[in-house]
Design a protein around this motif. Structure first.
Motif, PDB file in Angstrom:
ATOM      1  N   ILE A  78       0.727  -1.240   0.024  1.00 57.89           N
ATOM      2  CA  ILE A  78      -0.074   0.013  -0.113  1.00 57.89           C
ATOM      3  C   ILE A  78       0.885   1.410  -0.017  1.00 57.89           C
ATOM      4  O   ILE A  78       0.725   2.162  -0.918  1.00 57.89           O
ATOM      5  CB  ILE A  78      -0.901  -0.008   1.207  1.00 57.89           C
ATOM      6  N   GLY A  79       1.728   1.301   1.004  1.00 59.44           N
ATOM      7  CA  GLY A  79       2.575   2.576   0.999  1.00 59.44           C
ATOM      8  C   GLY A  79       3.555   2.756  -0.202  1.00 59.44           C
ATOM      9  O   GLY A  79       3.633   3.892  -0.821  1.00 59.44           O
ATOM     10  N   VAL A  80       4.381   1.706  -0.646  1.00 62.57           N
ATOM     11  CA  VAL A  80       5.241   1.752  -1.729  1.00 62.57           C
ATOM     12  C   VAL A  80       4.541   1.936  -3.071  1.00 62.57           C
ATOM     13  O   VAL A  80       4.694   2.641  -4.108  1.00 62.57           O
ATOM     14  CB  VAL A  80       6.147   0.488  -2.008  1.00 62.57           C
ATOM     15  N   MET A 470       0.300  10.323   2.945  1.00 63.52           N
ATOM     16  CA  MET A 470       0.366   9.494   4.182  1.00 63.52           C
ATOM     17  C   MET A 470      -0.991  10.038   4.647  1.00 63.52           C
ATOM     18  O   MET A 470      -1.526   9.211   5.354  1.00 63.52           O
ATOM     19  CB  MET A 470       1.293  10.728   5.084  1.00 63.52           C
ATOM     20  N   GLY A 471      -1.657  11.317   4.339  1.00 63.98           N
ATOM     21  CA  GLY A 471      -2.915  11.538   4.834  1.00 63.98           C
ATOM     22  C   GLY A 471      -4.181  10.569   3.901  1.00 63.98           C
ATOM     23  O   GLY A 471      -5.133  10.087   4.927  1.00 63.98           O
ATOM     24  N   ARG A 472      -3.846  10.248   2.720  1.00 64.12           N
ATOM     25  CA  ARG A 472      -4.868   9.314   2.111  1.00 64.12           C
ATOM     26  C   ARG A 472      -4.802   7.825   2.686  1.00 64.12           C
ATOM     27  O   ARG A 472      -5.770   7.212   2.934  1.00 64.12           O
ATOM     28  CB  ARG A 472      -4.273   9.324   0.775  1.00 64.12           C
ATOM     29  N   LEU A 473      -3.626   7.526   2.991  1.00 63.81           N
ATOM     30  CA  LEU A 473      -3.617   6.212   3.592  1.00 63.81           C
ATOM     31  C   LEU A 473      -3.611   6.158   5.199  1.00 63.81           C
ATOM     32  O   LEU A 473      -3.258   5.076   5.738  1.00 63.81           O
ATOM     33  CB  LEU A 473      -2.043   5.479   3.324  1.00 63.81           C
ATOM     34  N   GLU A 474      -3.997   7.381   5.831  1.00 61.12           N
ATOM     35  CA  GLU A 474      -4.177   7.324   7.273  1.00 61.12           C
ATOM     36  C   GLU A 474      -2.912   6.891   8.048  1.00 61.12           C
ATOM     37  O   GLU A 474      -2.905   6.129   8.847  1.00 61.12           O
ATOM     38  CB  GLU A 474      -5.209   6.571   7.660  1.00 61.12           C
ATOM     39  N   LEU A 475      -1.797   7.547   7.637  1.00 64.12           N
ATOM     40  CA  LEU A 475      -0.415   7.636   8.394  1.00 64.12           C
ATOM     41  C   LEU A 475       0.134   6.094   8.435  1.00 64.12           C
ATOM     42  O   LEU A 475       1.441   6.034   7.871  1.00 64.12           O
ATOM     43  CB  LEU A 475      -0.984   7.965   9.708  1.00 64.12           C
ATOM     44  N   TYR A 476      -0.461   5.263   8.844  1.00 60.71           N
ATOM     45  CA  TYR A 476       0.277   3.916   9.410  1.00 60.71           C
ATOM     46  C   TYR A 476       1.179   3.263   7.933  1.00 60.71           C
ATOM     47  O   TYR A 476       2.411   2.855   8.071  1.00 60.71           O
ATOM     48  CB  TYR A 476      -0.636   2.900   9.548  1.00 60.71           C
ATOM     49  N   ALA A 477       0.479   3.214   6.801  1.00 58.09           N
ATOM     50  CA  ALA A 477       1.254   2.501   5.820  1.00 58.09           C
ATOM     51  C   ALA A 477       2.405   3.211   5.127  1.00 58.09           C
ATOM     52  O   ALA A 477       3.222   2.588   4.349  1.00 58.09           O
ATOM     53  CB  ALA A 477       0.128   2.331   4.708  1.00 58.09           C
ATOM     54  N   VAL A 478       2.355   4.556   5.545  1.00 59.75           N
ATOM     55  CA  VAL A 478       3.604   5.130   4.862  1.00 59.75           C
ATOM     56  C   VAL A 478       4.541   5.330   6.075  1.00 59.75           C
ATOM     57  O   VAL A 478       5.743   5.233   5.764  1.00 59.75           O
ATOM     58  CB  VAL A 478       3.295   6.637   4.675  1.00 59.75           C
ATOM     59  N   LEU A 479       4.130   5.340   7.304  1.00 60.79           N
ATOM     60  CA  LEU A 479       5.130   5.592   8.494  1.00 60.79           C
ATOM     61  C   LEU A 479       5.938   4.291   8.861  1.00 60.79           C
ATOM     62  O   LEU A 479       7.102   4.230   9.108  1.00 60.79           O
ATOM     63  CB  LEU A 479       4.371   5.798   9.756  1.00 60.79           C
ATOM     64  N   VAL A 480       5.243   3.256   8.564  1.00 62.54           N
ATOM     65  CA  VAL A 480       6.006   1.857   8.589  1.00 62.54           C
ATOM     66  C   VAL A 480       7.075   1.556   7.780  1.00 62.54           C
ATOM     67  O   VAL A 480       7.897   0.966   7.968  1.00 62.54           O
ATOM     68  CB  VAL A 480       4.986   0.731   8.663  1.00 62.54           C
ATOM     69  N   LEU A 481       7.005   2.147   6.702  1.00 64.93           N
ATOM     70  CA  LEU A 481       8.089   2.008   5.656  1.00 64.93           C
ATOM     71  C   LEU A 481       9.495   2.631   6.082  1.00 64.93           C
ATOM     72  O   LEU A 481      10.288   2.248   5.503  1.00 64.93           O
ATOM     73  CB  LEU A 481       7.849   2.872   4.313  1.00 64.93           C
ATOM     74  N   PHE A 482       9.477   3.499   7.037  1.00 72.26           N
ATOM     75  CA  PHE A 482      10.755   4.081   7.899  1.00 72.26           C
ATOM     76  C   PHE A 482      11.100   3.191   9.077  1.00 72.26           C
ATOM     77  O   PHE A 482      12.286   3.545   9.502  1.00 72.26           O
ATOM     78  CB  PHE A 482      10.550   5.462   8.225  1.00 72.26           C
TER      79      PHE A 482
END
Length: 491
Positions: A78-80, A470-482
């Protein structure tokens, strides 16, 4: 980490973009009769070829991937996937528009796919028709979510589809009654397609030509806000069109699960849905109060005009659509505060709308009320209910954890935006962050409804693009990539 299955799923996202590029090329030839479309054929073919080659690369890397999809792989896809889609989708802007840098192209694509509606382009009438169509179509694709589309199509995912759907959308897979997630997601897609068809036909009957009707349908149903004219909806000079846009923006911000029950005729469920009722009440309250302020301040002398413009802006910002029919930057400061609150509240969970989501706001208010009562009645225990069911401690913790994390992201992001764009006022930096993170589009001051983001630095545009995703995916799916532990090879 199963990198093969990640590659397999990423190939579907890129393939979707390749098909979309070819559709835009065709639509440009159908609708454009001027020189604006000259010279774009080669660029579109290059974009499609690059997307097809990337698809083949991911398919080759994803061979023999197996069918087991763990939560960490789902979040990674989702994030990538959204970041990759924003980069690949930027190719048409970069190749066709000479003045567009890669940062401009990524910003515009991320804004479209995340249904934010913020733009770096100031003269839409000069953009080739095919590219204008891609700009609007990208919102429609992102509205329901590229991930949701391929979850519906890939039945081989099995239980993994449930993980993907519940993380990509703001709803929960448990809201789908069917035991088969793919079947349930397809039902949601049918509602989306049906609403889109009705919206386009209504716009055409109200006076738009078919190109404008399609493009504005893409922007409205997805609550995206990209139009075909610099003056947005006011270009049509039609109160009837404005009211129809209000209607479909409100429907776009409504949970698809609620609309699905509406289609089935389940009136009892709709009437007992706490979030939906709260959504309508909050939206109506913003509209009425803003109308009264504008009349009291003498901004408008006609009640119908004041009510129409107030309702339009309240619904547009609360659903995170971002259309405008008035320069609300010139309205009284009290109205700015209310519009800012509408942006923060946002639409319903399980909708294309952005913001915090009504369900979280309502749950947080109920928890606060319970804590206040507990301060003087320590022995009273009241269950917290939402939509007719009792929320357990995990549900309540999830809501509060999200709100705390969202607050932290906001606090950290404002100084970063100010650092990258140091001449912005505080109100401009704060509203730019909020407008992108909450997928709204327009903000206040330097990023008001008559402005755009073209003068922002390259770094600021890329950072705001990340905030949109990040907002579209409600934070978690992007933050976990880090998180380094995500990429380790263990379950």
């Amino acid at each position: 980490m199963n990198y093969r299955i990640i590659s397999k799923l990423l190939s579907v996202i890129v393939a979707t973009l390749a098909v979309a590029f070819l559709i835009c090329l065709g639509m440009g030839q159908v609708f454009d009769q001027s020189v604006r479309e000259d010279g774009t054929l080669d660029e579109w073919l290059i974009c499609s070829t690059i997307a097809c080659v990337l698809t083949l690369v991911f398919v080759m890397l994803g061979r023999h991937s197996g069918k087991k999809l763990l939560r960490k792989e789902a979040l990674t896809v989702i994030g990538v996937g959204w970041i990759l889609a924003s980069v690949v989708g930027a190719l048409p802007y970069y190749l066709i528009l000479e003045e567009a840098s890669m940062a401009d192209a990524i910003f515009e694509t991320a804004s479209g796919l995340t249904t934010t509606g913020a733009s770096v382009f100031g003269n839409l009438e000069s953009i080739p028709t095919s590219l204008l169509f891609w700009r609007c179509l990208s919102q429609w694709i992102g509205g329901l979510g590229v991930v949701v589309f391929f979850v519906a199509l890939l039945s081989s995912l099995g239980a993994g589809a449930k993980i993907l759907f519940s993380n990509e959308s703001s709803g929960h897979s448990t809201d789908i009654e069917s035991g088969r997630v793919q079947h349930g997601v397809l039902q949601i897609m049918y509602v989306y397609l049906g609403l889109s068809t009705i919206c386009a036909v209504v716009y055409h009957l109200c006076g738009m030509d078919w190109f404008d009707a399609l493009c504005h349908m893409f922007a409205t149903v997805s609550t995206g806000g990209f139009g075909t004219y610099n003056s947005s909806v006011t270009a049509f000079n039609s109160p009837l069109i404005e009211w129809m846009v209000v209607l479909f923006m409100a429907l776009g911000g409504t949970s698809f699960f609620v609309m699905l029950r509406m289609v089935r005729g389940d009136v009892r469920y709709v009437r007992s849905n706490t979030e939906f009722i709260s959504y309508l009440v909050i939206m109506a309250a913003f509209s009425i109060v803003i109308t009264l302020i504008l009349l009291a301040e003498g901004t408008y002398g006609d009640f119908e005009e004041a009510f129409r413009l107030s309702t339009f802006q309240a619904v547009s910002l609360m659903t995170s659509t971002g259309f405008s029919t008035a320069d609300f930057q010139m309205w009284p400061n009290a109205v700015h505060t209310l519009l800012l609150a509408a942006m923060i509240v946002g639409g319903c969970s399980g909708s294309t709308g952005g913001g915090t989501k009504v369900v979280r706001v309502v749950v947080a208010l109920k928890m606060a009320r319970r804590q206040i009562e507990h301060a003087f009645r320590t022995r009273v225990v009241r269950p917290l209910t939402m939509n007719g069911r009792v929320l357990d401690k995990d549900d309540q913790d999830n809501v509060m954890n999200y709100i705390v994390l969202l607050t932290i992201v906001c606090v950290v992001s404002v100084p970063i935006v100010s650092l990258f764009q140091h001449r912005l006022s505080f109100e401009g930096a704060f509203s730019a962050m909020l407008a992108c993170l909450f997928n709204v589009g327009p903000g206040f001051n330097e990023v008001g409804p008559t402005q755009n983001y073209s003068y922002f630095s390259e770094a600021a545009k890329l950072f705001l693009s990340l905030l949109m995703i990040m907002g579209r995916l409600e934070l978690y799916a992007v933050l976990v990539l880090f998180a380094p532990s995500l990429w380790k090879r263990f379950s």
